[in-house]
Design a protein around this motif. Structure first.
Motif, PDB file in Angstrom:
ATOM      1  N   GLY A 239     -12.782   7.176  -0.843  1.00 23.98           N
ATOM      2  CA  GLY A 239     -12.008   6.666  -1.711  1.00 23.98           C
ATOM      3  C   GLY A 239     -12.270   5.524  -0.954  1.00 23.98           C
ATOM      4  O   GLY A 239     -11.442   4.054  -1.544  1.00 23.98           O
TER       5      GLY A 239
ATOM      6  N   THR B 240       0.888  -1.590  -0.127  1.00 24.30           N
ATOM      7  CA  THR B 240       0.284  -0.505   0.134  1.00 24.30           C
ATOM      8  C   THR B 240       1.158   1.226  -0.071  1.00 24.30           C
ATOM      9  O   THR B 240       1.611   1.440   0.981  1.00 24.30           O
TER      10      THR B 240
ATOM     11  N   ASN C 279     -10.347  -1.625   0.567  1.00 21.57           N
ATOM     12  CA  ASN C 279      -9.298  -1.120  -0.962  1.00 21.57           C
ATOM     13  C   ASN C 279      -9.241   0.020  -0.374  1.00 21.57           C
ATOM     14  O   ASN C 279     -10.271   1.403  -0.344  1.00 21.57           O
TER      15      ASN C 279
ATOM     16  N   THR D 190      -3.164   4.508  -2.457  1.00 23.95           N
ATOM     17  CA  THR D 190      -3.851   3.781  -2.370  1.00 23.95           C
ATOM     18  C   THR D 190      -3.031   1.795  -2.657  1.00 23.95           C
ATOM     19  O   THR D 190      -1.800   2.161  -1.999  1.00 23.95           O
TER      20      THR D 190
ATOM     21  N   ASP E 279      -8.822   3.656  -2.638  1.00 26.85           N
ATOM     22  CA  ASP E 279      -8.646   3.836  -3.928  1.00 26.85           C
ATOM     23  C   ASP E 279      -7.976   6.058  -4.643  1.00 26.85           C
ATOM     24  O   ASP E 279      -8.813   6.672  -4.213  1.00 26.85           O
ATOM     25  N   GLY E 280      -7.095   6.069  -3.641  1.00 23.52           N
ATOM     26  CA  GLY E 280      -6.400   7.302  -4.325  1.00 23.52           C
ATOM     27  C   GLY E 280      -7.368   7.867  -2.536  1.00 23.52           C
ATOM     28  O   GLY E 280      -7.327   9.009  -3.384  1.00 23.52           O
TER      29      GLY E 280
END
Length: 390
Positions: A199, A147, A220, A159, A222-223
């Motif tokens: 995100g 990560t 997760n 991310t 995500d940005g």
């Protein structure tokens, strides 16, 4: 802790205040947690209202500074509180331990401003935390995590995917370890990420053999944008922060394991004392008496081991080796004792009508989380003989 289990424990607490504290926790556990534990675990229900009650009662921040909403309690006392909670329901005991682990980075390495801003809500404001170190391909080898957090002005963009996260998807904040530099342990930094960050998404909870009421899920990133003001410690200091937290967290797991084992022993003694065969209680037969004696002895030894490690921590002395020993011995003890408790109950022990089968399933995970017991043996050996020559 059940009435039968609590009757078998003689607590040695340092002050009258701590004795009253543990008595309060035992009362809450017997009234609010234990009665519905089996049904709620079977239904996979997370008891968020119990954690709200514990927060309102000042029990979610016991080992931390009262200036920020903590309880100023030594680890020797805090761990015995965890044992009481875990004996009533492991989802609660382990959940408090994980929450405490998630608070460690800010409490131990945050700036004065960060502690003042975040800790009051974390320790006594009804929030629930989670700890994000493991990944799908980085479990025992946590230093290989993938990560990433990339600097973008005053923010970091995170991310990647974290795995096996207790309270994943329901936590209000996450302590996240992410790579900000080169490969290896020195390129990792710690961040405090809000649970509702844009995100950040949780996968469906894992389907587990035990602790079904405690959600474990992948996360997760995500940005996800995180302000630099939420970076904990220096860049590259994250892995040292993580190891420091895990030493204390292993003691939490050890205490939870002894709580589970104590609950199983209480059930076994109660059943053996009431079950009649051949005209007398089965507890009168030497084979079972010796089994119960061995179970009780292992529990007492485990409790003594985790408390000695806690006292070293409270005195500011090194305790990493003792923490690994406590985690190893106590969780192995929980597995042995719960298996033996099922045997004492015979066929009834294998049914859902009695709690020992659930305790046995729950004990197994304690040999895995926060460093498998094989990793604990490596830690202990490293302290004894040094790192491997290669």
């Amino acid at each position: 802790m059940t009435d039968r289990a609590s009757q078998l424990v003689e607590r040695r607490l340092p002050t009258e205040e701590s004795r009253q504290l543990v008595a309060l926790v035992r009362d809450i556990a017997q009234r609010e947690i234990a009665p519905g534990a089996a049904e709620e675990e079977e239904a996979g229900r997370f008891p968020r209202e119990v954690f709200t009650l514990l927060s309102d009662s000042g029990l979610l921040g016991l080992p931390y500074d009262s200036a920020y909403g903590g309880g100023d309690q030594p680890y020797e006392v805090y761990l015995q509180v965890l044992e009481e909670l875990a004996a009533a329901r492991l989802t609660v005991g382990l959940g408090v331990s994980v929450h405490s682990l998630a608070c460690h980075a800010v409490a131990g390495y945050g700036t004065k401003e960060q502690r003042a801003e975040h800790l009051p809500a974390m320790l006594g404001g009804g929030l629930l935390g989670a700890y994000c170190l493991s990944e799908p391909a980085a479990g025992s080898d946590a230093a290989s995590l993938r990560t990433k957090a990339v600097r973008d002005g005053d923010d970091w963009v995170v991310t990647g995917t974290k795995a096996w996260i207790t309270h994943g998807g329901i936590a209000d904040f996450y302590t996240v370890l992410a790579r900000t530099g080169a490969e290896g342990a020195r390129g990792i930094t710690a961040f405090l990420v809000p649970g509702d960050a844009e995100g950040l998404n949780a996968a469906a909870p894992e389907k587990k053999m035990g602790m079904k009421g405690s959600p474990t899920a992948q996360l997760n990133f995500d940005g996800v944008r995180v302000s630099d003001a939420r970076r904990i410690g220096e860049e590259g200091q994250g892995f040292a922060i993580a190891l420091s937290a895990l030493d204390s967290g292993r003691l939490g797991i050890a205490a939870c394991a002894i709580g589970v084992a104590q609950a199983a022993l209480g059930e076994a003694v109660g059943y053996a004392s009431g079950r009649q065969q051949f005209g007398r209680p089965i507890a009168d037969f030497q084979g079972l008496r010796f089994m119960l004696a061995d179970m009780a002895t292992q529990i007492e030894a485990g409790r003594a081991l985790y408390l000695e490690a806690a006292r070293l921590r409270d005195e500011g002395k090194p305790f990493s080796r003792q923490a690994a020993m406590a985690k190893l011995f106590c969780t192995d003890t929980a597995m042995r004792v719960t298996v033996d408790a099922v045997q004492v109950l015979g066929g009834y022990g294998y049914t859902l009508d009695f709690p020992v089968e659930r305790l046995m399933r729950e004990a197994k995970v304690l040999q895995i989380v926060e460093g498998t017991n094989q990793i604990q043996r490596m830690v202990i050996a490293r302290h004894l003989a040094g790192p491997e020559s290669r």
